[in-house]
Design an enzyme around this catalytic site. Sequence first.
Site, PDB file in Angstrom:
ATOM      1  CB  ILE A 276       2.777  -0.133  10.544  1.00 60.80           C
ATOM      2  CG1 ILE A 276       4.131  -0.055  11.260  1.00 60.80           C
ATOM      3  CG2 ILE A 276       2.388  -1.577  10.265  1.00 60.80           C
ATOM      4  CD1 ILE A 276       4.118  -0.593  12.668  1.00 60.80           C
ATOM      5  CB  SER A 277      -0.698  -1.241   7.395  1.00 59.45           C
ATOM      6  OG  SER A 277      -1.702  -1.765   6.561  1.00 59.45           O
ATOM      7  CG  LEU A 278      -3.618   3.919   4.810  1.00 57.12           C
ATOM      8  CD1 LEU A 278      -3.442   3.898   3.293  1.00 57.12           C
ATOM      9  CD2 LEU A 278      -5.083   4.156   5.169  1.00 57.12           C
ATOM     10  N   GLY A 280       2.205   3.484   6.202  1.00 57.48           N
ATOM     11  CA  GLY A 280       3.381   3.608   5.357  1.00 57.48           C
ATOM     12  C   GLY A 280       3.173   4.552   4.187  1.00 57.48           C
TER      13      GLY A 280
END
Length: 359
Positions: A276-278, A280
Amino acid sequence: MQSNVPLTPFIIITVIAIAVISAGCTAPVPEPQVSPSMTPLPSQACDCPQLVFSDPEFAFELQRTLAAAYSGEADIGECLATASRIREGDFESWYTEWKKTADHFRHAGDASLAAGHNVSAREAYYRAATYYRTAEFFLHGNPSDPRIVDTWLDSRNAFRDALALDTVPYEIVAIPYGNTTLPGYFYKVDNSGIPRRLLIVQTGFDGCQEELHPYAMEGIRRGYNVLTFEGPGQGEVIRVQHIPFRADWENVIIPVVDYAAGRPDVRRDSITLWGISLGGYLAPRGAAYEPRIRALVADAGTYDIGQNLLEGMKRSGGPAANMTERELQEWLKSDPASFNSAIREMMAADTGTRWMNEQ
């Protein structure tokens, strides 16, 4: 040592989740005030509603906290009431007001627990954990500020007190990693010990794994056991162990999968990694070298971090306003002092740039 396992086929699912939250207030919200040290940019690109705040970063972080209301780990009214007391663009005001709200629900949880009201205590503890985590968010301009670890611990302790009152079986785990361990939570569908599909969920640049609890519960409801963890640069690992991020994330993911695959309640042929987020960005790098990962969710949200930084520099005006990405790279190489000076000017004018560089 970097693994030489070749790239193997797996499913890549890119998820872009956009949550738009709108709410009305019966009482007028005070006019936002700008800290004297902050000069807002004339034009800000913002992909989230400017709810309460006109500052894009404050608006986004408020939206992020509001999103926890979906799982009962925040309350919309409490969030809006807290936000209405915060001075626009003022990191200290942000910390103070969210900390007040968090303390209130910490005490409410303690009182409920003492009275034998376990459900009310659990709900209050989950909300306190979220609000402490939100309070700590903008403190990182001074890495030695003791409030960073103190408030993070307040959040984690409240979260664990809530977990202890919840109905989903779980373990607090330590994942072997080099000469140390990585912290994790292993959530179980039940205590039967039956091998089940596993969902591994990891956070990104600024998150803590306690924030992943709602994601884990979605996995539990679908029959997955769920493992969350924090790696270098994240959560406890950066705050307490002081281990920074590393680019070769496969050397983080492989030990995590080693741990998971060694559990008798995990199906080794059905391991999914969700970043999730970074995360990803990090998770695909890890999965490329780890053939035991059979499915990957690359939930980055942002397609190109460099492009975002470039757009921020253009909005700030000055010498970067009309530069291409290549020209910016050449500027950094040829004159790092003036480049850094431009970044500092951006930090003074743009809350998001200030936070990103201080984090």
